[in-house]
Design a protein around this motif. Structure first.
Motif, short mmCIF file in Angstrom:
data_model
loop_
_atom_site.label_atom_id
_atom_site.label_comp_id
_atom_site.label_asym_id
_atom_site.label_seq_id
_atom_site.Cartn_x
_atom_site.Cartn_y
_atom_site.Cartn_z
N MET A 119 0.84 -1.20 0.00
CA MET A 119 0.00 0.00 0.00
C MET A 119 0.88 1.26 0.00
SD MET A 119 -3.03 -0.98 -0.36
CE MET A 119 -4.19 0.29 0.07
N SER A 142 -8.45 4.86 -0.37
CA SER A 142 -9.47 4.26 0.49
C SER A 142 -10.20 3.14 -0.28
CB SER A 142 -10.39 5.37 0.98
OG SER A 142 -11.66 4.88 1.19
N GLN A 145 -8.23 -0.17 -0.47
CA GLN A 145 -8.27 -1.11 0.67
C GLN A 145 -9.33 -2.19 0.42
OE1 GLN A 145 -6.36 -0.60 3.40
NE2 GLN A 145 -5.91 1.60 3.51
#
Ligand code: 5GP
Length: 181
Positions: A119, A142, A145
Motif C-alpha cells: 500500500m 481508500s 483497501q
C-alpha cells in the motif's frame, strides 16, 4: 478482465501484454471524468458528460457501469462484441464492482487482479503520477483497501513489482486459457 487498485499499473501492464500476445484488443470504456493531460478521445476513454452517459445507460449500450470516486465509468457492449465476433480476446480494465458484474454476465471471462507490491508503494505511485488532487488520491487509496481485500475473488493475482515481469505473467495466463486450461 484486469482489475486492481488505481495506481497498481494496470494500464502499463496491459500495454505490454498487447505486445506479447496476438489477437487481443482492449475495450475502450466511457467515462464522465475529465481527460488527463495526454489522454485522447477514443484512445484511453470515450469522454462524455453525465447526460450522454445516462442516455447510453437507458439505451442499453453498457455491459456494466459504475460510479467510482464521483465519476461514471462503463464498458460499451459494442467494444466487447465487435472484438469477440472477430474471434479475438478482449481485455477489460475495470474496477472491482464492474468486474463482479461482468463475471455474472460473461461467466467465461478470466479475472486477473493486479496488485501493487504494498500500500505504501501504491500511495507513492499515485502521488508520483501527479494527475490527481490530494483529495482524489485519498479517495482512491481508500477504495484500494476494499479492492485488495477482494483479491481472493479473482482467478489469478499478479503482483506488479516490475511491469515487464507482470505482463509476462498475464500473457501466460491468456495463452494457457486459450489452450483450454
Ligand atoms: P481512472 O480514472 O484511473 O482512469 O480509472 C478509475 C478506475 O475505473 C480504474 O480502477 C479503472 O480500472 C476503472 N474503470 C475504467 N473503465 C471502467 C469501466 O468501463 N467499468 C468499470 N467498472 N471500471 C472502469
Amino acid at each position: 478482465m484486469i482489475s486492481g487498485p488505481s495506481g497498481a499499473g494496470k494500464g502499463t501492464v496491459i500495454a505490454l501484454v498487447k505486445q506479447l500476445v496476438v489477437h487481443v484488443a482492449t475495450s475502450v470504456s466511457a467515462t464522465t471524468r475529465a481527460a488527463r493531460p495526454g489522454e485522447q478521445e477514443g484512445r484511453e476513454y470515450y469522454f462524455m458528460d453525465r447526460g450522454a452517459f445516462a442516455r447510453g445507460v437507458a439505451a442499453g449500450d453498457f455491459l456494466e457501469w459504475v460510479e467510482y470516486s464521483g465519476d461514471l465509468y462503463g464498458t460499451l457492449r459494442a467494444e466487447v462484441d465487435g472484438t469477440l465476433a472477430r474471434g479475438d480476446d478482449v481485455i477489460l480494465e475495470i474496477e472491482l464492482v464492474g468486474a463482479r458484474a461482468v463475471r455474472k454476465a460473461l461467466p467465461e471471462a478470466t479475472a486477473v487482479f493486479i496488485a501493487p507490491p504494498s500500500m505504501a508503494e501504491l500511495s507513492h505511485r499515485l502521488r508520483g503520477r501527479g494527475t490527481e488532487s490530494d483529495a482524489a488520491i485519498a479517495r482512491r487509496l481508500s477504495i484500494a483497501q476494499t479492492e485488495v481485500a477482494a483479491a481472493g475473488e479473482f482467478d489469478h493475482m499478479v503482483v506488479n513489482d516490475d511491469a515487464e515481469r507482470a505482463a509476462t505473467e498475464v500473457a501466460a495466463i491468456i495463452e494457457e486459457r486459450r489452450k483450454g486450461n
